[in-house]
Each structure stands twice: as C-alpha cells, then as structure tokens.
Write a protein that holds these residues in place. Structure first.
Motif, PDB file in Angstrom:
ATOM      1  N   PRO A  37       0.799  -1.203  -0.060  1.00 16.73           N
ATOM      2  CA  PRO A  37       0.007  -0.198  -0.057  1.00 16.73           C
ATOM      3  C   PRO A  37       0.822   1.320   0.025  1.00 16.73           C
ATOM      4  CG  PRO A  37      -0.346  -1.077   2.127  1.00 16.73           C
ATOM      5  CD  PRO A  37       0.809  -1.953   1.298  1.00 16.73           C
ATOM      6  N   CYS A  38       0.547   2.212  -0.637  1.00 18.29           N
ATOM      7  CA  CYS A  38       1.100   3.361  -0.613  1.00 18.29           C
ATOM      8  C   CYS A  38       0.502   4.533   0.471  1.00 18.29           C
ATOM      9  CB  CYS A  38       0.705   4.232  -2.002  1.00 18.29           C
ATOM     10  SG  CYS A  38      -0.861   4.926  -2.558  1.00 18.29           S
ATOM     11  N   LYS A  39       1.065   5.483   0.736  1.00 17.53           N
ATOM     12  CA  LYS A  39       0.632   6.445   1.526  1.00 17.53           C
ATOM     13  C   LYS A  39      -0.751   6.630   1.746  1.00 17.53           C
ATOM     14  CE  LYS A  39       3.688   9.312   3.125  1.00 17.53           C
ATOM     15  NZ  LYS A  39       4.440  10.484   3.299  1.00 17.53           N
ATOM     16  N   LEU A  40      -1.442   7.111   0.612  1.00 15.94           N
ATOM     17  CA  LEU A  40      -2.826   7.473   0.592  1.00 15.94           C
ATOM     18  C   LEU A  40      -3.621   6.156   0.555  1.00 15.94           C
ATOM     19  CD1 LEU A  40      -2.896   9.948  -2.661  1.00 15.94           C
ATOM     20  CD2 LEU A  40      -3.125  10.405  -0.170  1.00 15.94           C
ATOM     21  N   CYS A  41      -3.075   4.921   0.077  1.00 16.46           N
ATOM     22  CA  CYS A  41      -4.019   3.824   0.690  1.00 16.46           C
ATOM     23  C   CYS A  41      -3.859   3.480   2.137  1.00 16.46           C
ATOM     24  CB  CYS A  41      -3.232   2.590   0.123  1.00 16.46           C
ATOM     25  SG  CYS A  41      -3.288   2.538  -1.752  1.00 16.46           S
ATOM     26  N   TRP A  42      -2.516   4.008   2.865  1.00 16.14           N
ATOM     27  CA  TRP A  42      -2.936   4.108   4.395  1.00 16.14           C
ATOM     28  C   TRP A  42      -4.037   4.705   4.961  1.00 16.14           C
ATOM     29  CZ3 TRP A  42      -1.621  -0.061   7.098  1.00 16.14           C
ATOM     30  CH2 TRP A  42      -0.637  -0.915   6.864  1.00 16.14           C
ATOM     31  N   TYR A  43      -3.870   6.038   4.266  1.00 18.22           N
ATOM     32  CA  TYR A  43      -4.814   7.060   4.683  1.00 18.22           C
ATOM     33  C   TYR A  43      -6.248   6.258   4.663  1.00 18.22           C
ATOM     34  CZ  TYR A  43      -1.204  10.319   5.183  1.00 18.22           C
ATOM     35  OH  TYR A  43       0.156  11.006   5.420  1.00 18.22           O
ATOM     36  N   GLN A  44      -6.457   5.857   3.602  1.00 20.80           N
ATOM     37  CA  GLN A  44      -7.856   5.283   3.417  1.00 20.80           C
ATOM     38  C   GLN A  44      -8.127   4.308   4.342  1.00 20.80           C
ATOM     39  OE1 GLN A  44      -8.596   5.048  -1.016  1.00 20.80           O
ATOM     40  NE2 GLN A  44      -6.692   5.797  -0.968  1.00 20.80           N
ATOM     41  N   CYS A 105       2.114   6.658  -5.533  1.00 19.80           N
ATOM     42  CA  CYS A 105       0.194   6.543  -5.373  1.00 19.80           C
ATOM     43  C   CYS A 105      -0.308   6.495  -6.669  1.00 19.80           C
ATOM     44  CB  CYS A 105      -0.017   8.060  -4.629  1.00 19.80           C
ATOM     45  SG  CYS A 105       0.472   7.969  -2.827  1.00 19.80           S
ATOM     46  N   ASP A 106       0.497   6.385  -7.871  1.00 20.89           N
ATOM     47  CA  ASP A 106      -0.016   6.181  -9.164  1.00 20.89           C
ATOM     48  C   ASP A 106       0.238   5.196  -9.754  1.00 20.89           C
ATOM     49  OD1 ASP A 106       2.784   6.437  -9.778  1.00 20.89           O
ATOM     50  OD2 ASP A 106       2.121   7.961 -11.219  1.00 20.89           O
ATOM     51  N   VAL A 107       0.554   3.998  -8.896  1.00 25.72           N
ATOM     52  CA  VAL A 107       0.649   2.680  -9.314  1.00 25.72           C
ATOM     53  C   VAL A 107      -0.819   1.951  -9.306  1.00 25.72           C
ATOM     54  CG1 VAL A 107       1.534   0.441  -8.572  1.00 25.72           C
ATOM     55  CG2 VAL A 107       3.061   2.283  -8.455  1.00 25.72           C
ATOM     56  N   ASP A 108      -0.959   1.223 -10.686  1.00 21.90           N
ATOM     57  CA  ASP A 108      -2.209   0.556 -10.711  1.00 21.90           C
ATOM     58  C   ASP A 108      -1.850  -0.755 -10.698  1.00 21.90           C
ATOM     59  OD1 ASP A 108      -3.856   2.869 -11.225  1.00 21.90           O
ATOM     60  OD2 ASP A 108      -3.725   2.585 -13.477  1.00 21.90           O
ATOM     61  N   TYR A 109      -2.306  -1.395  -9.495  1.00 22.94           N
ATOM     62  CA  TYR A 109      -2.069  -2.769  -9.010  1.00 22.94           C
ATOM     63  C   TYR A 109      -3.264  -3.489  -9.845  1.00 22.94           C
ATOM     64  CZ  TYR A 109       1.316  -2.346  -5.411  1.00 22.94           C
ATOM     65  OH  TYR A 109       2.701  -2.008  -4.680  1.00 22.94           O
ATOM     66  N   ILE A 110      -4.261  -3.035  -9.992  1.00 20.05           N
ATOM     67  CA  ILE A 110      -5.689  -3.365 -10.632  1.00 20.05           C
ATOM     68  C   ILE A 110      -5.983  -2.439 -11.674  1.00 20.05           C
ATOM     69  CG2 ILE A 110      -5.877  -5.138  -8.874  1.00 20.05           C
ATOM     70  CD1 ILE A 110      -8.642  -3.299  -8.289  1.00 20.05           C
ATOM     71  N   ASP A 111      -6.490  -2.973 -12.704  1.00 25.89           N
ATOM     72  CA  ASP A 111      -7.134  -1.990 -13.760  1.00 25.89           C
ATOM     73  C   ASP A 111      -8.184  -2.612 -14.423  1.00 25.89           C
ATOM     74  OD1 ASP A 111      -7.619   0.387 -14.849  1.00 25.89           O
ATOM     75  OD2 ASP A 111      -5.998   0.212 -16.195  1.00 25.89           O
ATOM     76  N   TRP A 112      -9.276  -2.903 -13.821  1.00 25.63           N
ATOM     77  CA  TRP A 112     -10.303  -3.575 -14.257  1.00 25.63           C
ATOM     78  C   TRP A 112     -11.094  -2.949 -15.201  1.00 25.63           C
ATOM     79  CZ3 TRP A 112     -11.647  -5.588  -8.871  1.00 25.63           C
ATOM     80  CH2 TRP A 112     -10.838  -6.755  -8.415  1.00 25.63           C
ATOM     81  N   LEU A 113     -11.552  -3.114 -16.313  1.00 31.08           N
ATOM     82  CA  LEU A 113     -12.352  -2.457 -17.541  1.00 31.08           C
ATOM     83  C   LEU A 113     -11.890  -1.211 -17.669  1.00 31.08           C
ATOM     84  CD1 LEU A 113     -15.938  -3.255 -15.794  1.00 31.08           C
ATOM     85  CD2 LEU A 113     -14.690  -4.592 -17.579  1.00 31.08           C
ATOM     86  N   GLY A 114     -10.574  -0.778 -17.254  1.00 34.77           N
ATOM     87  CA  GLY A 114      -9.906   0.433 -17.612  1.00 34.77           C
ATOM     88  C   GLY A 114     -10.051   1.554 -16.784  1.00 34.77           C
ATOM     89  N   PHE A 115     -11.027   1.296 -15.724  1.00 33.73           N
ATOM     90  CA  PHE A 115     -11.238   2.543 -14.887  1.00 33.73           C
ATOM     91  C   PHE A 115     -11.530   2.036 -13.241  1.00 33.73           C
ATOM     92  CE2 PHE A 115     -15.232   0.744 -15.714  1.00 33.73           C
ATOM     93  CZ  PHE A 115     -16.168   1.120 -14.636  1.00 33.73           C
ATOM     94  N   ILE A 116     -11.552   0.798 -13.072  1.00 32.23           N
ATOM     95  CA  ILE A 116     -11.811   0.281 -11.888  1.00 32.23           C
ATOM     96  C   ILE A 116     -10.213  -0.340 -11.072  1.00 32.23           C
ATOM     97  CG2 ILE A 116     -12.708  -1.598 -10.249  1.00 32.23           C
ATOM     98  CD1 ILE A 116     -14.929  -1.857 -12.287  1.00 32.23           C
TER      99      ILE A 116
END
Length: 143
Positions: A37-44, A105-116
C-alpha cells in the motif's frame, strides 16, 4: 414512509457490510496478493477500518444516531480516495504521486475495465456509506 422505515432498520447493517467488504478487500490485496500500500492507501485504511467496529457496534445496539460519527470518516475517505484515483487516472496530480514514499501513489495494481482501481473501489465504498448515512440522518429528522 416505507422508505424511512427500511433505512432505519437496515442502514447500519448495510453500511457495516460495505465497510467489512472494503476492509477485507484491502487486506486481501496487501496480505494475499502482496500489493504494497502507498501512503494514500494507508490513509484510506485509517478511515475505513474503524468504521467496521463503529458500524458493527451501532448495528447491534440499533444506534441510528451513529451517523454523527460515521459521516466525518466516510466523507474524508471519499475525498482521499477521489484524490488518489485522480492521481492515478489523470495528469492533474501526477507530480504528487512520487512524493508518496517507497510505493508511488499512481501505481495501478489492478485496472479492471480500464477504470476500476483500488482507490476507485475505496471511493465507491466510502460513497455508499456516506449516502446510506445521509439517508439515515434524514429519516431520523423526519421522526
């Protein structure tokens, strides 16, 4: 009238399920899939994890005034996850992504349907909890 009754009887359970699924999902991504998790993921996470406990207790006690405590957490969570999502999917906030620490924070671990993405899922969860509790607050005021 039926809508108010439905909200009063089910809002706490529905929002607890949303918070629980979001929490279990974030733990799945980090502990099973090994996504760091990135820093913003931790905040969430900091904003979502307590909601599982708060909403669980409120659902058991049928404490419909709990929206007073839930809404600040869910609205802040919406803001953080929206900012995080925009950082991933637009060029508006890309400069701040590298300042997130070891995991940008801009790493896309998942990118389902191009936006999820993971922040999108968090945004949906926080938004659902917010909407449910706004409806609960309105139903309580009509009482």
């Amino acid at each position: 009238m039926k809508w108010n009754r439905f909200i009063k009887e089910n809002a706490l359970h529905l929002s607890w399920v949303v918070a629980l699924v979001a929490t279990l999902g974030s733990l799945y991504f980090s502990e099973i899939m090994r996504f760091l998790p990135c820093k913003l993921c931790w905040y969430q996470r900091i904003l979502m994890y307590p909601l599982v406990i708060i909403l669980g207790i409120a659902a058991v006690r049928k404490d419909t005034k709990q929206y007073l405590y839930v809404l600040p957490l869910s609205v802040w969570g919406m803001g953080v996850s929206l900012y995080h999502y925009l950082m991933q999917k637009t060029s508006w906030f890309k400069d701040g992504a590298t300042a997130c620490g070891p995991v940008p924070c801009d790493v896309d671990y998942i990118d389902w349907l191009g936006f999820i993405t993971i922040p999108f899922l968090a945004f949906v969860a926080f938004t659902l909890i917010t909407i449910i509790h706004i409806l609960l607050a309105l139903a309580e005021r009509k009482r």
